[in-house]
Design a protein around this motif. Structure first.
Motif, mmCIF file in Angstrom:
data_model
loop_
_atom_site.group_PDB
_atom_site.id
_atom_site.type_symbol
_atom_site.label_atom_id
_atom_site.label_comp_id
_atom_site.label_asym_id
_atom_site.label_seq_id
_atom_site.Cartn_x
_atom_site.Cartn_y
_atom_site.Cartn_z
ATOM 1 N N ALA A 144 10.324 -8.661 9.923
ATOM 2 C CA ALA A 144 9.076 -8.603 10.783
ATOM 3 C C ALA A 144 7.882 -9.042 10.339
ATOM 4 O O ALA A 144 7.148 -10.590 10.516
ATOM 5 C CB ALA A 144 8.348 -7.482 11.445
ATOM 6 N N THR A 184 6.354 -12.841 9.843
ATOM 7 C CA THR A 184 4.541 -13.222 9.814
ATOM 8 C C THR A 184 4.042 -14.160 8.936
ATOM 9 O O THR A 184 2.973 -14.636 8.813
ATOM 10 C CB THR A 184 3.477 -11.788 10.055
ATOM 11 O OG1 THR A 184 4.860 -10.965 10.418
ATOM 12 C CG2 THR A 184 2.511 -12.049 9.672
ATOM 13 N N GLU A 234 3.724 -14.770 18.782
ATOM 14 C CA GLU A 234 3.074 -13.282 17.817
ATOM 15 C C GLU A 234 3.997 -13.551 16.439
ATOM 16 O O GLU A 234 5.425 -13.518 16.470
ATOM 17 C CB GLU A 234 3.389 -12.555 18.956
ATOM 18 C CG GLU A 234 1.879 -11.038 18.223
ATOM 19 C CD GLU A 234 2.478 -10.052 19.166
ATOM 20 O OE1 GLU A 234 2.472 -8.982 18.515
ATOM 21 O OE2 GLU A 234 3.343 -10.051 20.749
ATOM 22 N N ARG A 293 8.156 -11.049 15.349
ATOM 23 C CA ARG A 293 7.620 -10.310 17.353
ATOM 24 C C ARG A 293 9.088 -11.496 17.704
ATOM 25 O O ARG A 293 9.686 -12.819 17.066
ATOM 26 C CB ARG A 293 7.289 -10.875 18.478
ATOM 27 C CG ARG A 293 5.946 -9.542 18.220
ATOM 28 C CD ARG A 293 6.395 -8.247 18.093
ATOM 29 N NE ARG A 293 6.580 -8.151 19.055
ATOM 30 C CZ ARG A 293 7.336 -6.998 19.423
ATOM 31 N NH1 ARG A 293 7.301 -6.526 18.836
ATOM 32 N NH2 ARG A 293 7.130 -6.262 20.724
#
Length: 258
Positions: A102, A106, A116, A119
């Motif tokens: 994750a 990001t 997002e 995710r």
């Protein structure tokens, strides 16, 4: 308990390829430059690896431009951020791989998507930059990712290189995030090589080795799920390590010449 990675490690051609890669890494680690300049070599390897990872995404930029901070393409910047993040993520890779991936997504996908970050992709559609065909459904990807996390956490007699190759391939073909999945996959492979003992100082520019070979073709072979196809992919990952060693050895030689 079954050990699927050990089964893969025994496929025809794999033991010899893995052993050759292991020997190449061992030779690299004996280079005299590393006695005084290991961190500098690792930093240069990471930079070259990030450049190669971005090139595999279709954004090929000169290495000197990266050194001068002249490249602001989001794919390149994402690859650089993912590479820089690996040192901080290593200690939790074995115990919390979901959180590590994750975080990698990001930093790798910033500026690339409105979804997002960090995710799983919300729908079944995912980009196909390598021509691998439709991605598995979002639900199927979640199931296979859980199986991958089990492999990372469970005991295995397979070499680290085999685990790293499977991690890389699964992330690349599942496309679990729907953006920057290739960058995440290659970062996760490098992290696995480091944390599972093949390249603990993160010296091998394995991403460069992938760039120097028919990358998408080998992933398509893996997708067949056959012994021959999976073996082809593992052997190519072993060759990527060997070629990455060659790249890093060249860095060491240049430093030795001053």
């Amino acid at each position: 308990m079954s050990d699927p990675l050990a089964v893969i490690a025994g496929f025809p051609g794999v033991p010899e390829a893995v052993d050759a890669a292991r020997q190449a890494v061992d030779r690299l680690y004996r280079h005299r430059v590393l006695r005084r300049a290991s961190p500098a070599v690792s930093a240069e390897s990471s930079l070259r690896g990030a450049r190669a990872s971005a090139a595999l995404e279709g954004v090929d930029v000169p290495l000197d431009a990266l050194r001068k901070d002249e490249v602001h393409d989001p794919v390149v910047q994402g690859a650089l951020r993912a590479s820089a993040e690996l040192g901080r993520l290593g200690p939790t890779w074995r115990t919390a791989p979901r959180q590590v991936l994750a975080r990698l997504h990001t930093v790798a996908a910033a500026g690339l998507t409105s979804d997002e970050l960090g995710r799983p992709r919300p729908g079944d559609d995912a980009p196909d930059p390598l021509g691998l065909g439709p991605a598995p459904s979002a639900a199927a990807a979640v199931v296979r990712m859980d199986s991958l996390f089990d492999l990372l956490a469970g005991p295995t007699k397979a070499p680290a290189l085999v685990l790293a190759a499977v991690v890389h391939a699964e992330l690349a073909v599942l496309r679990p995030f729907g953006s920057a999945d290739g960058v995440v996959a290659r970062a996760a492979e490098r992290l696995t090589l480091v944390e599972y003992g093949l390249d603990p100082k993160s010296l091998v520019a394995v991403e460069v080795g992938h760039l120097d070979q028919p990358y998408a073709e080998a992933l398509r072979a893996y997708l067949t799920g056959t012994q021959e196809g999976v073996s082809q992919w593992i052997q190519q990952c072993a060759s990527a390590v060997t070629l990455g060693v060659r790249e890093t050895t060249a860095v060491c030689e240049a430093m030795q010449r001053g």
